[in-house]
Scaffold this motif. Structure first.
Motif, short mmCIF file in Angstrom:
data_model
loop_
_atom_site.label_atom_id
_atom_site.label_comp_id
_atom_site.label_asym_id
_atom_site.label_seq_id
_atom_site.Cartn_x
_atom_site.Cartn_y
_atom_site.Cartn_z
N SER A 1 0.82 -1.21 0.00
CA SER A 1 0.00 0.00 0.00
C SER A 1 0.85 1.26 0.00
N PRO A 2 0.33 2.36 -0.50
CA PRO A 2 1.05 3.63 -0.47
C PRO A 2 1.32 4.07 0.98
N PHE A 3 2.32 4.89 1.16
CA PHE A 3 2.69 5.32 2.50
C PHE A 3 1.55 6.05 3.20
N ASP A 4 0.69 6.74 2.44
CA ASP A 4 -0.34 7.55 3.10
C ASP A 4 -1.40 6.71 3.80
N ILE A 5 -1.41 5.38 3.61
CA ILE A 5 -2.32 4.55 4.41
C ILE A 5 -1.56 3.54 5.27
N HIS A 6 -0.29 3.79 5.51
CA HIS A 6 0.44 2.98 6.48
C HIS A 6 -0.04 3.32 7.88
N PRO A 7 -0.16 2.32 8.77
CA PRO A 7 -0.59 2.61 10.14
C PRO A 7 0.51 3.29 10.95
N LEU A 8 0.09 4.18 11.84
CA LEU A 8 1.01 4.84 12.77
C LEU A 8 0.78 4.20 14.14
N THR B 1 -4.06 5.60 10.38
CA THR B 1 -3.09 5.63 9.29
C THR B 1 -2.51 7.04 9.15
N VAL B 2 -1.51 7.15 8.29
CA VAL B 2 -0.97 8.47 7.96
C VAL B 2 -2.10 9.37 7.44
N LEU B 3 -2.94 8.82 6.57
CA LEU B 3 -4.08 9.57 6.06
C LEU B 3 -5.00 10.03 7.19
N GLY B 4 -5.29 9.13 8.12
CA GLY B 4 -6.17 9.48 9.23
C GLY B 4 -5.64 10.63 10.05
N ILE B 5 -4.34 10.61 10.33
CA ILE B 5 -3.74 11.70 11.11
C ILE B 5 -3.70 12.99 10.31
N LEU B 6 -3.36 12.90 9.02
CA LEU B 6 -3.33 14.12 8.20
C LEU B 6 -4.72 14.73 8.05
N THR B 7 -5.74 13.89 7.95
CA THR B 7 -7.08 14.36 7.66
C THR B 7 -7.88 14.69 8.92
N LEU B 8 -7.70 13.90 9.97
CA LEU B 8 -8.53 14.03 11.17
C LEU B 8 -7.73 14.24 12.45
N GLY B 9 -6.42 14.31 12.35
CA GLY B 9 -5.58 14.35 13.54
C GLY B 9 -5.80 15.60 14.38
N LYS B 10 -5.82 15.41 15.70
CA LYS B 10 -5.92 16.53 16.62
C LYS B 10 -4.57 17.22 16.80
N SER B 11 -3.49 16.45 16.73
CA SER B 11 -2.13 17.01 16.86
C SER B 11 -1.26 16.34 15.79
N THR B 12 -1.41 16.79 14.57
CA THR B 12 -0.81 16.13 13.42
C THR B 12 0.70 15.99 13.54
N ARG B 13 1.37 17.04 13.97
CA ARG B 13 2.84 17.02 13.98
C ARG B 13 3.43 16.17 15.10
N TYR C 1 5.73 12.51 2.74
CA TYR C 1 5.60 12.63 4.18
C TYR C 1 6.47 11.60 4.89
N GLU C 2 7.18 10.81 4.13
CA GLU C 2 7.95 9.71 4.68
C GLU C 2 9.42 10.10 4.84
#
Length: 407
Positions: free
Chosen positions: A153-160, A213-225, A308-309
């Motif tokens: 899968s692409p990096f943007d849906i890798h789990p964090l 996922t990376v996508l979840g944090i980028l899209t919905l994250g409360k503290s993305t960084r 983002y990787e």
């Protein structure tokens, strides 16, 4: 990409029960919608063929013979537009060509199975059920999600792994994202749990584990960084024409992607200036230093296509007295190279699922058209042509200010 021989295509045309081929006699009426549904279904590849599906335009449904449809360049362009018009997300991997088959010409659309399912057309997940198309059930969507997890899968849906559901903004997901991503009747009939909905939209890796996922944090994250340190835009207003000149304004724009885009839009508009000439003719002449629509396209392109990787570098927007430079980490990707970067029709997606989320939020209307839209807006405003500096590790675009009318 798959390149079927004429013999292989004719065998698929003759097999009227095949779930890897669909035939359309024309491309009028409701056929453009049905063709897009077929492309979506082939990209999802629910049966797991791992082979490309084919849509034949100009073939009789009951016999597979040529219908006599004239295959013009205009028709081929309309079919190619299916990939980039923003209705199918993530964008399908497909080719379009004119072929001579079974007694006449046909337009042949070859659709590769997606490595990032489920794929949606206008908010619905279409699949093949034997020789017919249908809408995916909750179980079908779970199967497609598992296929995605099993693939490369692409990096943007890798789990964090360090993130939890508590790090995602549920209100933003339910009030903003879901209503924009899915058709109203799909949402109304939805009996899925929160974890299942997050998994289907790729915000978490699966309903059982529910790791963002990376996508979840980028899209919905409360503290993305906290999880993706480089996920922000560094804005500088520099009073001069070089990096060593005084900084008159600065801002680190971070947060969920929708907030980042809105805040940088506000910052760009606050620094833009419009000159007015009331003596040049019977009507006053107005011209901005920069067309906001061009700047928006360029910044959103940078956010969408950056890597983002393995980097803490942000997207940089440096506003000088004579130009604006927008730079993002990550050079060309996939079929895009240093040599063909920016050419019409050449596009690939490092972050296909982030691109989908940005389309859902309304920040992207058509995939692969950002540079073309920016160039047109600059020309209409009287700005010099866009300047590109494309390297293997980064891309920088420079926009020169438009000459201002005399007072």
């Amino acid at each position: 990409m798959t390149n079927y021989t004429d013999a292989e295509l004719e065998a698929m045309l003759a097999d009227l029960e095949s779930d890897r081929a669909e035939r359309k006699e024309s491309f009028s009426g409701d056929v453009p919608t049905k063709v897009r549904e077929a492309v979506c279904a082939f990209a999802n590849d629910l049966p797991g063929h791992r082979k490309a599906g084919v849509v034949f335009v100009g073939a009789r449904d009951r016999t597979g013979e040529a219908s006599g449809l004239q295959i013009t360049d205009e028709l081929l362009l309309r079919l190619a537009d299916i990939k980039t018009d923003g209705n199918i997300v993530p964008p399908p991997s497909m080719t379009v060509a004119k072929r001579a088959l079974r007694g006449g010409e046909m337009a042949v659309i070859i659709v590769e199975p997606s490595d990032s399912p489920p794929v949606r057309f206008r908010g619905r997940v279409h699949i093949r059920i034997g020789p017919r198309r249908g809408i995916a059930s909750a179980q079908d969507e779970r199967i497609l999600t598992e296929k995605r997890k099993a693939g490369d899968s692409p990096f943007d849906i890798h789990p964090l792994r360090s993130a939890t559901l508590a790090d995602l903004d549920r209100v933003r997901f339910e009030n903003d994202y879901l209503p924009a991503a899915f058709a109203p009747d799909v949402l109304e009939a939805n009996d899925r749990t929160l974890e299942q909905r997050l998994a289907v939209t790729k915000m978490v890796d699966g309903a059982d584990t529910a790791v963002p996922t990376v996508l979840g944090i980028l899209t919905l994250g409360k503290s993305t960084r906290d999880f993706i340190p480089g996920a922000y835009i560094q804005f500088l207003r520099i009073g001069g024409q070089s990096l060593g000149d005084p900084v008159t304004d600065e801002l680190a724009v971070d947060g969920a992607i929708s907030e980042v885009i809105r805040r940088i839009d506000d910052k760009l508009e606050s620094h833009n200036r419009t000159a007015v000439n009331i003596t040049a003719g019977p009507r006053e002449e107005r011209r901005s230093l920069y067309p906001i629509s061009a700047l928006q396209q360029l910044v959103r392109n940078a956010v969408m296509h950056r890597t983002y990787e393995a980097t803490h570098a942000p997207v940089r927007v440096y506003w000088y007295d004579d130009r604006i430079e927008i730079s993002n980490p990550g050079g060309p990707f996939g079929i895009v190279s240093i040599e063909n970067f920016g050419q019409p029709g050449v596009a690939d997606y490092r972050n296909p699922n982030l691109a989908e989320a940005m389309r859902v939020f309304g920040f992207v209307q058509r995939f692969g058209f950002g540079l073309a839209i920016a160039r047109r807006a600059l020309a209409e405003n009287g700005n010099p042509p866009l300047e590109l500096d494309v390297q293997s590790s980064h891309v920088t675009v420079a926009v020169r200010a438009a000459p201002q009318p005399a007072p």
